[in-house]
Design an enzyme around this catalytic site. Sequence first.
Site, mmCIF file in Angstrom:
data_model
loop_
_atom_site.group_PDB
_atom_site.id
_atom_site.type_symbol
_atom_site.label_atom_id
_atom_site.label_comp_id
_atom_site.label_asym_id
_atom_site.label_seq_id
_atom_site.Cartn_x
_atom_site.Cartn_y
_atom_site.Cartn_z
ATOM 1 N N ARG A 70 35.301 50.349 40.625
ATOM 2 C CA ARG A 70 36.082 49.133 40.918
ATOM 3 C C ARG A 70 37.274 49.042 39.976
ATOM 4 N NH1 ARG A 70 31.880 44.320 40.897
ATOM 5 N NH2 ARG A 70 33.748 43.074 41.399
ATOM 6 N N GLN A 101 37.870 33.698 40.505
ATOM 7 C CA GLN A 101 36.528 34.268 40.427
ATOM 8 C C GLN A 101 36.618 35.796 40.357
ATOM 9 O OE1 GLN A 101 33.818 32.199 43.498
ATOM 10 N NE2 GLN A 101 35.871 31.544 44.082
ATOM 11 N N ASN A 102 37.839 36.307 40.511
ATOM 12 C CA ASN A 102 38.038 37.754 40.589
ATOM 13 C C ASN A 102 38.060 38.392 39.199
ATOM 14 O OD1 ASN A 102 38.253 37.143 43.265
ATOM 15 N ND2 ASN A 102 40.484 37.328 43.335
ATOM 16 N N HIS A 119 34.645 34.517 35.943
ATOM 17 C CA HIS A 119 33.590 35.537 36.020
ATOM 18 C C HIS A 119 33.949 36.797 35.239
ATOM 19 C CE1 HIS A 119 32.300 33.450 40.019
ATOM 20 N NE2 HIS A 119 31.970 32.771 38.965
ATOM 21 N N CYS A 127 29.364 45.395 24.020
ATOM 22 C CA CYS A 127 28.050 46.004 23.789
ATOM 23 C C CYS A 127 26.992 45.041 24.326
ATOM 24 C CB CYS A 127 27.821 46.242 22.305
ATOM 25 S SG CYS A 127 26.129 46.730 21.918
ATOM 26 N N ASN A 221 42.112 30.615 54.368
ATOM 27 C CA ASN A 221 41.055 31.596 54.629
ATOM 28 C C ASN A 221 41.082 31.954 56.115
ATOM 29 O OD1 ASN A 221 38.540 32.935 54.985
ATOM 30 N ND2 ASN A 221 37.732 31.871 53.198
ATOM 31 N N ALA A 239 45.832 35.115 53.242
ATOM 32 C CA ALA A 239 46.637 34.530 52.158
ATOM 33 C C ALA A 239 48.005 35.187 52.052
ATOM 34 C CB ALA A 239 45.883 34.672 50.841
HETATM 35 C C1 BV8 Z 1 24.464 30.840 36.842
HETATM 36 C C2 BV8 Z 1 31.459 38.807 38.562
HETATM 37 C C3 BV8 Z 1 22.763 30.007 35.536
HETATM 38 C C4 BV8 Z 1 30.741 40.104 38.683
HETATM 39 C C5 BV8 Z 1 30.403 37.156 40.037
HETATM 40 C C6 BV8 Z 1 23.458 26.476 42.991
HETATM 41 C C7 BV8 Z 1 23.128 26.682 44.289
HETATM 42 C C8 BV8 Z 1 22.777 27.989 44.709
HETATM 43 C C9 BV8 Z 1 22.768 29.092 43.828
HETATM 44 C C10 BV8 Z 1 23.100 28.869 42.541
HETATM 45 C C11 BV8 Z 1 23.425 27.567 42.118
HETATM 46 N N1 BV8 Z 1 23.718 27.668 40.795
HETATM 47 C C12 BV8 Z 1 23.575 28.964 40.381
HETATM 48 C C13 BV8 Z 1 23.196 29.713 41.433
HETATM 49 C C14 BV8 Z 1 22.967 31.132 41.404
HETATM 50 C C15 BV8 Z 1 24.258 31.955 41.546
HETATM 51 C C16 BV8 Z 1 24.879 31.728 42.889
HETATM 52 O O1 BV8 Z 1 25.801 30.962 43.056
HETATM 53 N N2 BV8 Z 1 24.340 32.479 43.874
HETATM 54 C C17 BV8 Z 1 24.919 32.420 45.227
HETATM 55 C C18 BV8 Z 1 25.005 33.825 45.772
HETATM 56 C C19 BV8 Z 1 24.108 31.547 46.119
HETATM 57 N N3 BV8 Z 1 25.198 31.653 40.490
HETATM 58 C C20 BV8 Z 1 25.056 32.317 39.322
HETATM 59 O O2 BV8 Z 1 24.179 33.129 39.105
HETATM 60 C C21 BV8 Z 1 26.061 31.977 38.237
HETATM 61 N N4 BV8 Z 1 25.370 31.817 36.994
HETATM 62 O O3 BV8 Z 1 24.272 29.992 37.664
HETATM 63 O O4 BV8 Z 1 23.808 30.940 35.673
HETATM 64 C C22 BV8 Z 1 22.800 29.679 34.176
HETATM 65 C C23 BV8 Z 1 23.190 28.412 33.865
HETATM 66 C C24 BV8 Z 1 23.132 28.059 32.528
HETATM 67 C C25 BV8 Z 1 22.695 28.986 31.592
HETATM 68 C C26 BV8 Z 1 22.330 30.287 31.962
HETATM 69 C C27 BV8 Z 1 22.422 30.659 33.278
HETATM 70 C C28 BV8 Z 1 27.050 33.153 37.993
HETATM 71 C C29 BV8 Z 1 27.850 33.417 39.192
HETATM 72 C C30 BV8 Z 1 28.901 34.516 38.890
HETATM 73 C C31 BV8 Z 1 28.424 35.872 39.301
HETATM 74 N N5 BV8 Z 1 29.482 36.867 39.134
HETATM 75 N N6 BV8 Z 1 31.405 38.063 39.821
HETATM 76 C C32 BV8 Z 1 31.387 41.049 39.658
HETATM 77 O O5 BV8 Z 1 32.422 40.686 40.270
HETATM 78 O O6 BV8 Z 1 30.867 42.152 39.773
HETATM 79 S S1 BV8 Z 1 30.363 36.310 41.556
HETATM 80 C C33 BV8 Z 1 31.326 37.262 42.639
HETATM 81 O O7 BV8 Z 1 30.897 36.899 43.912
HETATM 82 C C34 BV8 Z 1 32.799 37.008 42.635
HETATM 83 O O8 BV8 Z 1 33.313 36.804 41.357
HETATM 84 C C35 BV8 Z 1 32.884 35.745 43.484
HETATM 85 O O9 BV8 Z 1 32.666 34.624 42.720
HETATM 86 C C36 BV8 Z 1 31.724 35.889 44.410
HETATM 87 C C37 BV8 Z 1 32.191 36.280 45.756
HETATM 88 O O10 BV8 Z 1 32.726 35.137 46.317
HETATM 89 P P1 BV8 Z 1 34.247 35.166 46.874
HETATM 90 O O11 BV8 Z 1 35.153 35.589 45.806
HETATM 91 O O12 BV8 Z 1 34.443 33.882 47.551
HETATM 92 O O13 BV8 Z 1 34.224 36.376 47.900
HETATM 93 P P2 BV8 Z 1 33.391 36.543 49.239
HETATM 94 O O14 BV8 Z 1 33.367 37.979 49.494
HETATM 95 O O15 BV8 Z 1 32.155 35.784 49.183
HETATM 96 O O16 BV8 Z 1 34.324 35.844 50.343
HETATM 97 C C38 BV8 Z 1 35.607 36.337 50.555
HETATM 98 C C39 BV8 Z 1 36.316 35.261 51.350
HETATM 99 O O17 BV8 Z 1 37.672 35.677 51.511
HETATM 100 C C40 BV8 Z 1 35.720 35.064 52.751
HETATM 101 O O18 BV8 Z 1 35.582 33.676 52.997
HETATM 102 C C41 BV8 Z 1 36.767 35.694 53.672
HETATM 103 O O19 BV8 Z 1 36.856 35.015 54.903
HETATM 104 C C42 BV8 Z 1 38.035 35.488 52.864
HETATM 105 N N7 BV8 Z 1 39.123 36.442 53.145
HETATM 106 C C43 BV8 Z 1 39.012 37.711 53.582
HETATM 107 N N8 BV8 Z 1 40.275 38.272 53.703
HETATM 108 C C44 BV8 Z 1 41.154 37.303 53.296
HETATM 109 C C45 BV8 Z 1 40.415 36.142 52.926
HETATM 110 N N9 BV8 Z 1 41.008 35.013 52.490
HETATM 111 C C46 BV8 Z 1 42.366 35.011 52.418
HETATM 112 N N10 BV8 Z 1 43.144 36.092 52.734
HETATM 113 C C47 BV8 Z 1 42.579 37.241 53.188
HETATM 114 N N11 BV8 Z 1 43.357 38.272 53.513
HETATM 115 ZN ZN ZN Z 2 26.479 47.053 19.654
#
Ligand code: BV8
Ligand code: ZN
Length: 263
Positions: A70, A101-102, A119, A127, A221, A239
Site C-alpha cells: 500500500r 481517515q486515509n 487513523h 516499534c 459519494n 469526488a
Molecule cells: C476503537 C487504518 C476502541 C488502518 C482504519 C461503534 C459501533 C460499531 C463498531 C464500533 C463502534 N466503535 C468502535 C467500533 C469498532 C470499529 C469499527 O468502527 N468497526 C466497523 C467496521 C463497524 N472501530 C474501531 O475499532 C476503532 N477503534 O473503537 O477502539 C477503543 C476505544 C478506547 C480505547 C481502546 C480501544 C478504530 C477504527 C480505525 C481502524 N483503522 N484505518 C488501515 O488503513 O490499514 S479504518 C479504515 O477503514 C479506513 O481508515 C477508513 O476509516 C475505513 C474505511 O472506511 P472509508 O474510508 O469510508 O472507506 P470505505 O471503503 O468503507 O468506503 C469508501 C466509500 O467511498 C464508499 O461509500 C464509496 O461509495 C465511496 N467512493 C468510491 N469511489 C468514490 C467514492 N466517493 C467519492 N468519490 C469516488 N470516486
Molecule cells: Zn523497540
Amino acid sequence: MKIPEPLIERLRAARHLVVLTGSGISAESGLPTFRDKQTGLWERFKPEDLATPHAFDKDPALVWGWYEWRRMKAARALPNPGHLAIKALEDLVPRLTLITQNVDDLHERAGNRVVLHLHGTLTNPICASCKRPFLLSPEVPNEPEGGRRVEPPRCSQCHGRIRPGVVWFGESLPQREWSVAQQAASECDVFACIGTSSLVYPAASLVRGPLNRRAVTIQINPGGTDLDARVTFDLRGPAGTVLPALVNGAFRTVDDNSRKAVE
Ligand code: BV8
Ligand code: ZN
C-alpha cells in the site's frame, strides 16, 4: 454536475468548513477503497481482518507486506481533482479543518497545510514493543503487483518488531487529532463527508453534532450511505468531478492558479 444554488450560497457564506474524507477521495488516484475486493496475496482477506493487532501477531510478514504494498501504491499515486479542489478550498473559505481517515499522503501532496490523520499514516512506523519511531529508507518500496510477505524490520533499541504507524481496529485514535477533530465538528457551520461509507467509528460519529445542530451538512459519494436522507445536501457522484464543480460554482472569481487547480 449541477450544484444546487442554495448550497453555493451556503458555501460562499461559510465561516468554518470541516471536511472529513475517506478512501473514496483516493479512489480516482488508483488506490483501492476498503469496500473494493482485495487483490493478489490479500485477495482472500477483508481489509478489516488484516488491519488488526491480532493479524499482525499471527502473521507479521503478511501484514507488513500488505502495508509495504500500500505504501508503494500511495507513493506512485497522484492527487486527483478532488484532492486539488479541497486544497483550493483552504484558500477560499475563512477556516478549513481537513480530517481524513486515509493513511495515504495525497492531501498533503495536493498542498493542504494541515491534515488531521485520525487513523495514522503509512510513513511513520513505530516499534510494536517500545513504540520508538522507526526511520524508513527514503526509497519507494518495489513490491510485486500481487504482493508478497515481507518480514518487518527490527527495532534498533529493543529488537522488537516494527509495525505500521496506523490505527488498527480495536485501537484508540491519536488523542490530539481526535480532540481537534471533535472541537472543529462542534464549532463548524458547514460539515462535508467526502468519499466515506460512514461505517467506521468513532470517525463516523463526527457528523452527528453538525446534524443535530442543523449546521449545513454535505455528502459527496457516488454510492449511498446511512447519511443520504440526513444531510442537507447529498451530492451523488465521484469526488473528482463533484468537488471541482462545487468549488467552481461557489467561487467562480478564484484567481488563476486556484482556477487551474479546480478545472
Ligand atoms: C476503537 C487504518 C476502541 C488502518 C482504519 C461503534 C459501533 C460499531 C463498531 C464500533 C463502534 N466503535 C468502535 C467500533 C469498532 C470499529 C469499527 O468502527 N468497526 C466497523 C467496521 C463497524 N472501530 C474501531 O475499532 C476503532 N477503534 O473503537 O477502539 C477503543 C476505544 C478506547 C480505547 C481502546 C480501544 C478504530 C477504527 C480505525 C481502524 N483503522 N484505518 C488501515 O488503513 O490499514 S479504518 C479504515 O477503514 C479506513 O481508515 C477508513 O476509516 C475505513 C474505511 O472506511 P472509508 O474510508 O469510508 O472507506 P470505505 O471503503 O468503507 O468506503 C469508501 C466509500 O467511498 C464508499 O461509500 C464509496 O461509495 C465511496 N467512493 C468510491 N469511489 C468514490 C467514492 N466517493 C467519492 N468519490 C469516488 N470516486
Ligand atoms: Zn523497540
